[in-house]
Design an enzyme around this catalytic site. Structure first.
Site, PDB file in Angstrom:
ATOM      1  N   GLY A   1       0.817  -1.211   0.000  1.00  0.00           N
ATOM      2  CA  GLY A   1       0.000   0.000   0.000  1.00  0.00           C
ATOM      3  C   GLY A   1       0.851   1.261   0.000  1.00  0.00           C
ATOM      4  O   GLY A   1       0.403   2.324   0.428  1.00  0.00           O
TER       5      GLY A   1
ATOM      6  N   SER B   1       3.677   0.725  -7.470  1.00  0.00           N
ATOM      7  CA  SER B   1       3.309   0.806  -8.892  1.00  0.00           C
ATOM      8  C   SER B   1       3.495   2.218  -9.421  1.00  0.00           C
ATOM      9  O   SER B   1       4.054   2.419 -10.504  1.00  0.00           O
ATOM     10  CB  SER B   1       1.850   0.417  -9.137  1.00  0.00           C
ATOM     11  OG  SER B   1       1.528  -0.739  -8.467  1.00  0.00           O
TER      12      SER B   1
ATOM     13  N   ASP C   1      -1.514   8.823  -6.061  1.00  0.00           N
ATOM     14  CA  ASP C   1      -0.207   8.183  -5.886  1.00  0.00           C
ATOM     15  C   ASP C   1       0.819   8.732  -6.871  1.00  0.00           C
ATOM     16  O   ASP C   1       1.967   9.015  -6.516  1.00  0.00           O
ATOM     17  CB  ASP C   1      -0.332   6.661  -6.062  1.00  0.00           C
ATOM     18  CG  ASP C   1      -1.381   6.074  -5.142  1.00  0.00           C
ATOM     19  OD1 ASP C   1      -1.787   6.767  -4.193  1.00  0.00           O
ATOM     20  OD2 ASP C   1      -1.802   4.928  -5.376  1.00  0.00           O
TER      21      ASP C   1
HETATM   22  C1  GLA Z   1      -5.020   3.793  -4.013  1.00  0.00           C
HETATM   23  C2  GLA Z   1      -5.262   4.574  -5.303  1.00  0.00           C
HETATM   24  C3  GLA Z   1      -5.392   6.052  -5.025  1.00  0.00           C
HETATM   25  C4  GLA Z   1      -6.435   6.321  -3.940  1.00  0.00           C
HETATM   26  C5  GLA Z   1      -6.182   5.427  -2.731  1.00  0.00           C
HETATM   27  C6  GLA Z   1      -7.268   5.545  -1.688  1.00  0.00           C
HETATM   28  O1  GLA Z   1      -3.783   4.144  -3.469  1.00  0.00           O
HETATM   29  O2  GLA Z   1      -4.210   4.348  -6.206  1.00  0.00           O
HETATM   30  O3  GLA Z   1      -5.721   6.733  -6.211  1.00  0.00           O
HETATM   31  O4  GLA Z   1      -7.731   6.156  -4.431  1.00  0.00           O
HETATM   32  O5  GLA Z   1      -6.059   4.061  -3.090  1.00  0.00           O
HETATM   33  O6  GLA Z   1      -7.266   6.809  -1.149  1.00  0.00           O
END
Ligand code: GLA
Length: 389
Positions: A127, A131, A175
């Site tokens: 998390g 990527s 991200d």
């Molecule tokens: C992932 C997605 C982001 C966002 C988060 C939740 O990391 O890639 O775009 O939606 O989940 O906040």
């Protein structure tokens, strides 16, 4: 990465491809301080980059072939991608670089062939946006080799599109934007509707605090499909209100909006929307506190954010809940899951002097619960993607 590490990577490039790399780029992973799933609703997010980066070393080729190899898969041969046959399927991790090259092409930036070597410090499946770090590091290298000059946010948009269209993950832009646009000792306040950004001071160490990242090392299988389900629920909530996105709900209209959503789309969709709307307020509250230099005070907001993700949005899990509970019980100022959830990582904000004790307490509680040991590291808000050579 240490100078020795970069040198070893350079040597590996020469061994692989028989010549020196022409460019070296790096793009970091991220943790989100607050603003979870708001990017699927055109709202605000507030991530920071972590110190761990993905490096790309690259040299141009005279043809339109992209060859990619990874230091983390040393024994695997390089994977060849024909840039003139973008629809040819690419399996495994190489799907990401292939998708980036294709999205650059789509955006009118025809990139030259290249030999690329990737090496990542960003834990995968944790998390922490490994990527996005890979996409951004590859995009930077390809642009550098082809003389394509793009603003950081433009690269973030291309990387997100690559993931949406060609990898098939319906992620938002948080991200990639964090990886491209973050700066050290600052949190990135991003309006995902307009893509306007503001860098807010977030010097945790300067404030006598520390930020712990706790990777639970679990990934629950339902995570991938559930992400799409949450996206759908948010769209249904917006449709029930007749607005383009939940972002359009004004602060004073929240209660009435939630009632309307419950009546038209049901209780579960209402709770999903309640998370998004309350989270939106928490991002703005956190931004105000950071603007005022009150870092410690954001702790309570983080705790409230976790409860909302756990109870209303239902994307937490027992391991993440245990991190938060253990951290708060042992004196943390705040803690919450970060990212998409269903496993992955949590963040803990605490006085610097308390950090190692809190990490020990979390590990002890994990062991007592029969969970595998979590991976804890302390992070500070770090620099975004850059060309290093
Ligand atoms: C992932 C997605 C982001 C966002 C988060 C939740 O990391 O890639 O775009 O939606 O989940 O906040």
């Amino acid at each position: 990465m240490s100078a020795a590490g970069t040198e070893a990577l350079g040597a590996e490039f020469v061994t692989r491809y028989g010549r020196e790399a022409a460019v070296v780029c790096a793009a970091p992973g991220r943790v989100n301080l607050i603003g979870e799933y708001t990017d699927l609703n055109e709202g605000f997010v507030l991530p920071i980059a972590i110190p761990q980066v993905t490096h790309t070393l690259a040299a141009p080729r005279p043809d339109r072939v992209l060859r990619v190899a990874s230091l983390d898969r040393r024994d695997d041969p390089a994977i060849s991608i024909d840039l003139d046959r973008p629809e040819a399927p690419v399996a495994g991790w190489a799907a990401y670089p292939a998708a980036v090259a294709r999205a650059l092409d789509d955006a009118g930036h025809r990139v030259a062939g290249a030999d690329v070597l990737v090496s990542s410090e960003v834990p995968t499946g944790a998390g922490l946006s490994s990527s996005a770090a890979l996409e951004c590091a590859v995009a930077l290298a390809l642009c550098a080799l082809s003389g394509v000059e793009l603003a950081p946010m433009a690269i973030a948009e291309i990387a997100q599109r690559a993931e949406n269209r060609y990898v098939g993950v319906p992620c938002g832009i948080m991200d990639q934007a964090a990886s491209m646009c973050a700066i050290a000792d600052h949190a990135l306040l991003l309006d995902t509707r307009t893509l306007a950004i503001r860098q807010l001071p977030f010097d945790v160490h300067g404030a006598g605090l520390g930020l712990l990242v706790v990777d639970t090392r679990v990934k629950h299988a339902l995570g991938d499909s559930a992400y799409g389900d949450r996206r759908t629920a948010c769209a249904r909530a917006a449709a029930a209100l007749g607005v383009g996105a939940l972002r359009d709900v004004e602060v004073g209209e929240v209660a009435a909006a939630l009632e309307e959503i419950a009546a038209k789309a049901g209780e579960e969709v209402m709770r999903r929307a309640r998370h998004v709307l309350s989270e939106q307020a928490r991002v703005l509250q956190t931004a105000e506190l950071l603007d005022a230099g009150q870092i410690a005070e954001i702790g309570q907001v983080l705790i409230a954010g976790h409860a909302s993700l756990r109870d209303d949005f239902e994307v937490s899990c027992a391991e993440l809940d245990l991190v938060v509970k253990a951290a708060v019980a042992s004196g943390a100022l705040g803690a919450r899951m970060t990212g998409a959830g269903f496993g992955g990582s949590a963040i803990v904000l605490a006085a610097a002097t308390r950090l190692s004790e809190i990490a020990q307490e979390i590990a002890a509680r994990f062991s007592a619960a029969g969970y595998g040991a979590p991976l804890c590291f302390s992070a500070s808000a770090s620099a975004g993607a850059r060309r290093e050579r």
